[in-house]
Scaffold this motif. Structure first.
Motif, PDB file in Angstrom:
ATOM      1  N   SER A   2       4.900   7.110   2.736  1.00 39.57           N
ATOM      2  CA  SER A   2       4.385   8.445   3.049  1.00 39.57           C
ATOM      3  C   SER A   2       3.615   9.035   1.875  1.00 39.57           C
ATOM      4  O   SER A   2       2.726   9.873   2.058  1.00 39.57           O
ATOM      5  CB  SER A   2       5.532   9.379   3.434  1.00 39.57           C
ATOM      6  OG  SER A   2       6.448   9.510   2.348  1.00 39.57           O
ATOM      7  N   HIS A   3       3.963   8.594   0.666  1.00 40.76           N
ATOM      8  CA  HIS A   3       3.273   9.062  -0.538  1.00 40.76           C
ATOM      9  C   HIS A   3       2.850   7.858  -1.375  1.00 40.76           C
ATOM     10  O   HIS A   3       3.463   6.780  -1.302  1.00 40.76           O
ATOM     11  CB  HIS A   3       4.172   9.992  -1.355  1.00 40.76           C
ATOM     12  CG  HIS A   3       4.352  11.330  -0.715  1.00 40.76           C
ATOM     13  ND1 HIS A   3       5.097  11.505   0.435  1.00 40.76           N
ATOM     14  CD2 HIS A   3       3.877  12.560  -1.054  1.00 40.76           C
ATOM     15  CE1 HIS A   3       5.069  12.781   0.782  1.00 40.76           C
ATOM     16  NE2 HIS A   3       4.349  13.447  -0.099  1.00 40.76           N
ATOM     17  N   THR A   4       1.794   8.043  -2.155  1.00 38.89           N
ATOM     18  CA  THR A   4       1.202   6.923  -2.891  1.00 38.89           C
ATOM     19  C   THR A   4       0.868   7.344  -4.320  1.00 38.89           C
ATOM     20  O   THR A   4       0.947   8.521  -4.676  1.00 38.89           O
ATOM     21  CB  THR A   4      -0.063   6.422  -2.160  1.00 38.89           C
ATOM     22  OG1 THR A   4      -0.520   5.226  -2.762  1.00 38.89           O
ATOM     23  CG2 THR A   4      -1.171   7.459  -2.209  1.00 38.89           C
ATOM     24  N   ILE A  14       4.037   1.106   5.177  1.00 37.58           N
ATOM     25  CA  ILE A  14       3.151   2.089   4.540  1.00 37.58           C
ATOM     26  C   ILE A  14       3.972   3.293   4.087  1.00 37.58           C
ATOM     27  O   ILE A  14       4.629   3.942   4.894  1.00 37.58           O
ATOM     28  CB  ILE A  14       2.046   2.546   5.509  1.00 37.58           C
ATOM     29  CG1 ILE A  14       1.196   1.357   5.945  1.00 37.58           C
ATOM     30  CG2 ILE A  14       1.159   3.608   4.849  1.00 37.58           C
ATOM     31  CD1 ILE A  14       0.235   1.675   7.068  1.00 37.58           C
ATOM     32  N   THR A  67      -0.094   9.874   1.253  1.00 40.29           N
ATOM     33  CA  THR A  67      -0.944   8.765   1.674  1.00 40.29           C
ATOM     34  C   THR A  67      -1.917   9.241   2.740  1.00 40.29           C
ATOM     35  O   THR A  67      -1.501   9.878   3.710  1.00 40.29           O
ATOM     36  CB  THR A  67      -0.090   7.615   2.238  1.00 40.29           C
ATOM     37  OG1 THR A  67       0.850   7.202   1.249  1.00 40.29           O
ATOM     38  CG2 THR A  67      -0.956   6.427   2.641  1.00 40.29           C
ATOM     39  N   HIS A  89      -4.281   9.397   6.008  1.00 42.51           N
ATOM     40  CA  HIS A  89      -4.164   8.805   7.338  1.00 42.51           C
ATOM     41  C   HIS A  89      -5.559   8.521   7.888  1.00 42.51           C
ATOM     42  O   HIS A  89      -6.428   9.392   7.863  1.00 42.51           O
ATOM     43  CB  HIS A  89      -3.414   9.746   8.291  1.00 42.51           C
ATOM     44  CG  HIS A  89      -1.988   9.962   7.912  1.00 42.51           C
ATOM     45  ND1 HIS A  89      -1.004   9.017   8.110  1.00 42.51           N
ATOM     46  CD2 HIS A  89      -1.369  11.026   7.331  1.00 42.51           C
ATOM     47  CE1 HIS A  89       0.160   9.477   7.676  1.00 42.51           C
ATOM     48  NE2 HIS A  89      -0.042  10.700   7.195  1.00 42.51           N
ATOM     49  N   LEU A  93      -7.130   2.170   6.945  1.00 39.80           N
ATOM     50  CA  LEU A  93      -6.372   2.423   5.726  1.00 39.80           C
ATOM     51  C   LEU A  93      -6.311   1.123   4.939  1.00 39.80           C
ATOM     52  O   LEU A  93      -5.960   0.074   5.483  1.00 39.80           O
ATOM     53  CB  LEU A  93      -4.961   2.903   6.052  1.00 39.80           C
ATOM     54  CG  LEU A  93      -4.034   3.175   4.860  1.00 39.80           C
ATOM     55  CD1 LEU A  93      -4.555   4.353   4.023  1.00 39.80           C
ATOM     56  CD2 LEU A  93      -2.600   3.452   5.337  1.00 39.80           C
ATOM     57  N   ALA A 132      -6.679   4.528  -6.285  1.00 42.52           N
ATOM     58  CA  ALA A 132      -5.381   4.878  -5.714  1.00 42.52           C
ATOM     59  C   ALA A 132      -4.749   3.633  -5.116  1.00 42.52           C
ATOM     60  O   ALA A 132      -5.407   2.599  -4.956  1.00 42.52           O
ATOM     61  CB  ALA A 132      -5.547   5.943  -4.639  1.00 42.52           C
ATOM     62  N   GLU A 133      -3.482   3.750  -4.788  1.00 44.35           N
ATOM     63  CA  GLU A 133      -2.776   2.618  -4.188  1.00 44.35           C
ATOM     64  C   GLU A 133      -3.257   2.355  -2.763  1.00 44.35           C
ATOM     65  O   GLU A 133      -3.311   1.212  -2.304  1.00 44.35           O
ATOM     66  CB  GLU A 133      -1.275   2.898  -4.202  1.00 44.35           C
ATOM     67  CG  GLU A 133      -0.406   1.692  -3.998  1.00 44.35           C
ATOM     68  CD  GLU A 133       1.070   2.010  -4.202  1.00 44.35           C
ATOM     69  OE1 GLU A 133       1.868   1.061  -4.246  1.00 44.35           O
ATOM     70  OE2 GLU A 133       1.430   3.204  -4.315  1.00 44.35           O
ATOM     71  N   TYR A 134      -3.619   3.429  -2.056  1.00 50.10           N
ATOM     72  CA  TYR A 134      -4.160   3.351  -0.700  1.00 50.10           C
ATOM     73  C   TYR A 134      -5.358   4.287  -0.598  1.00 50.10           C
ATOM     74  O   TYR A 134      -5.394   5.331  -1.253  1.00 50.10           O
ATOM     75  CB  TYR A 134      -3.122   3.777   0.348  1.00 50.10           C
ATOM     76  CG  TYR A 134      -1.947   2.851   0.487  1.00 50.10           C
ATOM     77  CD1 TYR A 134      -1.929   1.825   1.433  1.00 50.10           C
ATOM     78  CD2 TYR A 134      -0.816   3.001  -0.321  1.00 50.10           C
ATOM     79  CE1 TYR A 134      -0.843   0.972   1.556  1.00 50.10           C
ATOM     80  CE2 TYR A 134       0.271   2.151  -0.206  1.00 50.10           C
ATOM     81  CZ  TYR A 134       0.256   1.137   0.740  1.00 50.10           C
ATOM     82  OH  TYR A 134       1.330   0.295   0.857  1.00 50.10           O
ATOM     83  N   THR A 135      -6.323   3.930   0.243  1.00 56.44           N
ATOM     84  CA  THR A 135      -7.427   4.843   0.531  1.00 56.44           C
ATOM     85  C   THR A 135      -7.940   4.552   1.935  1.00 56.44           C
ATOM     86  O   THR A 135      -7.626   3.507   2.522  1.00 56.44           O
ATOM     87  CB  THR A 135      -8.563   4.718  -0.506  1.00 56.44           C
ATOM     88  OG1 THR A 135      -9.435   5.837  -0.388  1.00 56.44           O
ATOM     89  CG2 THR A 135      -9.356   3.429  -0.320  1.00 56.44           C
ATOM     90  N   LYS A 191      -4.973  -1.015   1.573  1.00 54.22           N
ATOM     91  CA  LYS A 191      -4.118  -1.197   0.400  1.00 54.22           C
ATOM     92  C   LYS A 191      -5.031  -1.711  -0.706  1.00 54.22           C
ATOM     93  O   LYS A 191      -5.550  -2.828  -0.638  1.00 54.22           O
ATOM     94  CB  LYS A 191      -3.010  -2.205   0.692  1.00 54.22           C
ATOM     95  CG  LYS A 191      -2.119  -2.504  -0.512  1.00 54.22           C
ATOM     96  CD  LYS A 191      -1.201  -1.343  -0.822  1.00 54.22           C
ATOM     97  CE  LYS A 191      -0.135  -1.710  -1.851  1.00 54.22           C
ATOM     98  NZ  LYS A 191      -0.662  -1.913  -3.205  1.00 54.22           N
TER      99      LYS A 191
END
Length: 248
Positions: free
Chosen positions: A9-11, A7, A34, A36, A43, A117-120, A45
């Motif tokens: 730290s930034h996305t 994972i 990203t 948390h 979380l 977004a790439e992660y949420t 992907k």
């Protein structure tokens, strides 16, 4: 908290920092922290996300008095793979394929970090396991629309044996109303409106009567209905299609 080591730290995410024309204000940011997950969250992907009219209205500032603060990553609907789970999460584990509307309440302070977004992140209670016969794109297209469809039928106390007319039956919400009315609520008769090329689609969904709104005025039909579900914003005409005591 269970994690996978990959994972970042930034996305990457789409973000707007002011209200107004979303075509001008929405920017692609490759360096967003990203999110948390909290104890009751996972979380995700993101594989697919969907936008709805509420996203546009929110970006225009129509709900700014009850909105979360800016900057905002838009998007309610999501499908993807769980990559981290909070300590209180019981239903999901890392690697599970999930989908849902990440906001339990649509307008009252929705999440600042949405699904585009790439992660949420999302609470366990707003997610479900993605059916194996759904693609991620299909799954992401459903949540907010089917919640809208179901809650509308539930609110007017629709039940077995009642008839319904769905305005805008080929649209996102309308097409789901037809299917729910038929298979879940067991409607006695379902009519729906659409344009000429979509009439067969209405019948495949389960409509008993497909009405071409470009050629017929549905409110002038001799047949009247227990319920009219208006998914197009045509309430002044819609009330004329109701039986006495019917609900719109």
């Amino acid at each position: 908290m269970a994690n996978t080591p990959s994972i970042p730290s930034h996305t990457k995410a789409w973000v707007y920092s002011q209200y107004g024309n979303i075509e001008e204000n929405l920017k692609f940011d490759t360096n967003v922290p990203t999110p948390h997950p909290k104890e009751d969250q996972v979380l995700i992907k993101v594989v697919a996300a969907a936008l709805n009219p509420v996203d546009i209205k929110r970006a225009l500032g129509h709900f700014k008095d009850i909105d979360s603060h800016l900057p905002t990553v838009p998007g309610y609907d999501v499908s993807g793979v769980v990559v981290s789970v909070g300590d209180q999460v019981k239903k999901f584990k890392v690697g599970d394929e999930v989908y849902g509307d990440i906001n339990e309440i649509t307008l009252d302070h929705p999440k600042i970090f949405g699904s585009v977004a790439e992660y949420t992140v999302a609470e366990e209670k707003v997610l479900a396991h993605k059916p194996s016969n759904f693609s991620f794109v299909q799954a992401a297209s459903l949540p907010l629309a089917i919640i809208t469809a179901y809650q509308g039928l539930e609110r007017i106390e629709f039940s077995s044996g009642k008839s319904i007319l769905v305005l805008g039956g080929a649209g996102g919400v309308g097409s789901l109303v037809i299917q729910l009315a038929k298979h879940v609520f067991e409607a006695s008769r379902i009519a729906a409106t659409a344009s000429t090329t979509k009439l067969e689609f209405l019948k495949k969904l389960g409509a008993d009567l497909a009405i071409d709104y470009t050629k017929e005025n549905y409110e002038q039909l001799s047949e009247k209905f227990d319920v009219v579900y208006d998914a197009v914003g045509d309430s002044e005409r819609a009330v004329k299609a109701l039986k006495k005591g019917g609900k719109l």
